[in-house]
Scaffold this motif. Sequence first.
Motif, PDB file in Angstrom:
ATOM      1  N   ASP A  22       0.801  -1.227   0.000  1.00  0.00           N
ATOM      2  CA  ASP A  22       0.000   0.000   0.000  1.00  0.00           C
ATOM      3  C   ASP A  22       0.835   1.279   0.000  1.00  0.00           C
ATOM      4  N   GLY A  23       2.174   1.137  -0.068  1.00  0.00           N
ATOM      5  CA  GLY A  23       3.036   2.292  -0.290  1.00  0.00           C
ATOM      6  C   GLY A  23       3.574   2.972   0.947  1.00  0.00           C
ATOM      7  N   ARG A  24       3.315   2.446   2.149  1.00  0.00           N
ATOM      8  CA  ARG A  24       3.904   3.050   3.353  1.00  0.00           C
ATOM      9  C   ARG A  24       5.402   2.773   3.440  1.00  0.00           C
ATOM     10  N   VAL A  25       5.821   1.661   2.852  1.00  0.00           N
ATOM     11  CA  VAL A  25       7.215   1.220   2.843  1.00  0.00           C
ATOM     12  C   VAL A  25       7.558   0.793   1.426  1.00  0.00           C
ATOM     13  N   LYS A  26       8.779   1.058   0.979  1.00  0.00           N
ATOM     14  CA  LYS A  26       9.166   0.662  -0.376  1.00  0.00           C
ATOM     15  C   LYS A  26       9.812  -0.717  -0.431  1.00  0.00           C
ATOM     16  N   TYR A  27      10.719  -0.992   0.513  1.00  0.00           N
ATOM     17  CA  TYR A  27      11.455  -2.256   0.502  1.00  0.00           C
ATOM     18  C   TYR A  27      11.460  -2.831   1.917  1.00  0.00           C
ATOM     19  N   ILE A  28      11.447  -4.169   2.006  1.00  0.00           N
ATOM     20  CA  ILE A  28      11.384  -4.808   3.314  1.00  0.00           C
ATOM     21  C   ILE A  28      12.483  -5.859   3.453  1.00  0.00           C
ATOM     22  N   GLY A  29      12.858  -6.139   4.718  1.00  0.00           N
ATOM     23  CA  GLY A  29      13.925  -7.114   4.914  1.00  0.00           C
ATOM     24  C   GLY A  29      14.156  -7.420   6.377  1.00  0.00           C
ATOM     25  N   VAL A  32      20.052 -15.488   7.929  1.00  0.00           N
ATOM     26  CA  VAL A  32      20.321 -15.076   6.545  1.00  0.00           C
ATOM     27  C   VAL A  32      19.747 -16.107   5.580  1.00  0.00           C
ATOM     28  N   LYS A  33      20.008 -17.380   5.851  1.00  0.00           N
ATOM     29  CA  LYS A  33      19.531 -18.448   4.962  1.00  0.00           C
ATOM     30  C   LYS A  33      18.008 -18.522   4.954  1.00  0.00           C
ATOM     31  N   ALA A  34      17.406 -18.473   6.147  1.00  0.00           N
ATOM     32  CA  ALA A  34      15.948 -18.548   6.216  1.00  0.00           C
ATOM     33  C   ALA A  34      15.302 -17.287   5.689  1.00  0.00           C
ATOM     34  N   GLY A  35      15.903 -16.143   5.978  1.00  0.00           N
ATOM     35  CA  GLY A  35      15.353 -14.876   5.522  1.00  0.00           C
ATOM     36  C   GLY A  35      15.336 -14.754   4.014  1.00  0.00           C
ATOM     37  N   ALA A  36      16.320 -15.363   3.368  1.00  0.00           N
ATOM     38  CA  ALA A  36      16.396 -15.299   1.912  1.00  0.00           C
ATOM     39  C   ALA A  36      15.182 -15.940   1.250  1.00  0.00           C
ATOM     40  N   LEU A  37      14.469 -16.788   1.985  1.00  0.00           N
ATOM     41  CA  LEU A  37      13.309 -17.490   1.443  1.00  0.00           C
ATOM     42  C   LEU A  37      11.985 -16.853   1.846  1.00  0.00           C
ATOM     43  N   LEU A  38      12.036 -15.746   2.588  1.00  0.00           N
ATOM     44  CA  LEU A  38      10.807 -15.062   2.973  1.00  0.00           C
ATOM     45  C   LEU A  38      10.105 -14.476   1.752  1.00  0.00           C
ATOM     46  N   PRO A  39       8.803 -14.589   1.672  1.00  0.00           N
ATOM     47  CA  PRO A  39       8.095 -13.980   0.539  1.00  0.00           C
ATOM     48  C   PRO A  39       8.219 -12.466   0.568  1.00  0.00           C
ATOM     49  N   ILE A  85      10.858 -10.519   0.315  1.00  0.00           N
ATOM     50  CA  ILE A  85      12.031  -9.879   0.910  1.00  0.00           C
ATOM     51  C   ILE A  85      12.876  -9.178  -0.148  1.00  0.00           C
ATOM     52  N   ASP A  86      13.379  -8.009   0.194  1.00  0.00           N
ATOM     53  CA  ASP A  86      14.209  -7.212  -0.718  1.00  0.00           C
ATOM     54  C   ASP A  86      15.648  -7.095  -0.254  1.00  0.00           C
ATOM     55  N   VAL A  87      15.875  -7.051   1.067  1.00  0.00           N
ATOM     56  CA  VAL A  87      17.211  -6.727   1.569  1.00  0.00           C
ATOM     57  C   VAL A  87      17.492  -7.468   2.873  1.00  0.00           C
ATOM     58  N   ILE A  88      18.768  -7.848   3.062  1.00  0.00           N
ATOM     59  CA  ILE A  88      19.243  -8.430   4.309  1.00  0.00           C
ATOM     60  C   ILE A  88      20.446  -7.631   4.774  1.00  0.00           C
ATOM     61  N   HIS A  89      20.460  -7.346   6.074  1.00  0.00           N
ATOM     62  CA  HIS A  89      21.513  -6.536   6.699  1.00  0.00           C
ATOM     63  C   HIS A  89      22.240  -7.424   7.717  1.00  0.00           C
ATOM     64  N   PRO A  90      23.272  -8.172   7.278  1.00  0.00           N
ATOM     65  CA  PRO A  90      23.935  -9.129   8.165  1.00  0.00           C
ATOM     66  C   PRO A  90      25.215  -8.574   8.785  1.00  0.00           C
ATOM     67  N   ILE A  91      25.565  -9.102   9.943  1.00  0.00           N
ATOM     68  CA  ILE A  91      26.860  -8.785  10.526  1.00  0.00           C
ATOM     69  C   ILE A  91      27.929  -9.552   9.751  1.00  0.00           C
ATOM     70  N   GLY A 148      18.934 -12.628  -5.677  1.00  0.00           N
ATOM     71  CA  GLY A 148      18.596 -11.257  -6.045  1.00  0.00           C
ATOM     72  C   GLY A 148      18.350 -10.324  -4.896  1.00  0.00           C
ATOM     73  N   ILE A 149      18.602 -10.786  -3.680  1.00  0.00           N
ATOM     74  CA  ILE A 149      18.355  -9.969  -2.491  1.00  0.00           C
ATOM     75  C   ILE A 149      19.509  -8.999  -2.271  1.00  0.00           C
ATOM     76  N   GLY A 150      19.200  -7.766  -1.934  1.00  0.00           N
ATOM     77  CA  GLY A 150      20.232  -6.773  -1.641  1.00  0.00           C
ATOM     78  C   GLY A 150      20.890  -7.064  -0.308  1.00  0.00           C
ATOM     79  N   ILE A 151      22.219  -6.900  -0.253  1.00  0.00           N
ATOM     80  CA  ILE A 151      22.981  -7.162   0.964  1.00  0.00           C
ATOM     81  C   ILE A 151      23.786  -5.915   1.329  1.00  0.00           C
ATOM     82  N   TYR A 152      23.579  -5.416   2.548  1.00  0.00           N
ATOM     83  CA  TYR A 152      24.480  -4.376   3.042  1.00  0.00           C
ATOM     84  C   TYR A 152      24.965  -4.774   4.426  1.00  0.00           C
TER      85      TYR A 152
END
Length: 327
Positions: A139-146, A155-162, A164-170, A197-201
């Motif tokens: 609905d446009g309140r948020v652009k990307y989720i992760g 990280v491994k499980a999160g990559a399979l979340l429906p 998901i756009d980005v993961i922020h790992p240590i 295809g998930i963004g990683i920072y």
Amino acid sequence: MRGSEATMKQVSLGWHGPMVSEVCFGSLAISPLQGRVSFAEGVRVLRYALEQGIDWIDTAEIYANYSQIAQALQYHPEVRMVSKSYSVTAEEMSESIERARKELNRDVIDFFLLHEQESALTLKGHQGAWEELMKAKADGRVKYIGISTHAVDAVKAGALLPGIDVIHPIVNRQGLGIIDGILEEMLEAIRFASELGIGIYAMKIFGGGHLATHPEEALDFITDIPWIQAMALGMSSVEEIDFNLNYLAGQEISEELRRSVTYRERKLYIADWCQGCGRCCEACPQSALSLEEVVEGGMVQATVEAGQCVLCGYCGRVCPHFCLKIV
């Protein structure tokens, strides 16, 4: 040398993410949680970073610095925002998103993440919050989720979340702060997520300060990993910004500038009036805190294992007696 002499490198955050600067400003370093600088000095440092070309900021609900960031953003409406929340239910997540929108003066939050996920089980427990994030994205309140995480399994499980756009790992060159594995396992999990295809920072590339005596090596390690597009750097001074940005741009670093950012050892201080309630131990994602008996058969107080502590400051937020701080 003052200021970056080259245009900030732009990167694509995953296959479908936006173009952003290689460096994200990690605002924990200027937040009340760490107490390195005053509110006003934090605003000044953040504004300077934005003037040098950093075009996104990482924060979290727990950092309690939305008002500080909002003040710095007054003249930089184009800058993207990342926030994070520990929300479990859909209702809690909706409230977290609304709080960020209101306090940051933003109709849309560019990135919103589940904070510090630990495993597939943790993600399952936060299913309601994740579903609300997907709804907010639709609905446009948020652009990307992760998600953000200190754990390989997340990280491994999160990559399979429906959705998901980005993961922020240590991730850092010694694997400091990883709570369930070793560096090689974290890098493999990051590769897996990136190839989907998930963004990683990356976060904590200086290991909470433990690796800051050799900052060039810490920065080189991250930039040499092809599956990591960007990094959040916690910076609390103009000199730190100049050093990091000029080094990443391939500019010569003066000895004076290098000396100005030479690592000053920091540690977690626990005051002697600690009541031993244990709340800090429960809040520590690194399991670096424990309770020890200080009077035989009686009083216990918190103690820290310095080698495990990454100086995040999360423990200080939950202490009812203000016993903990980073000094």
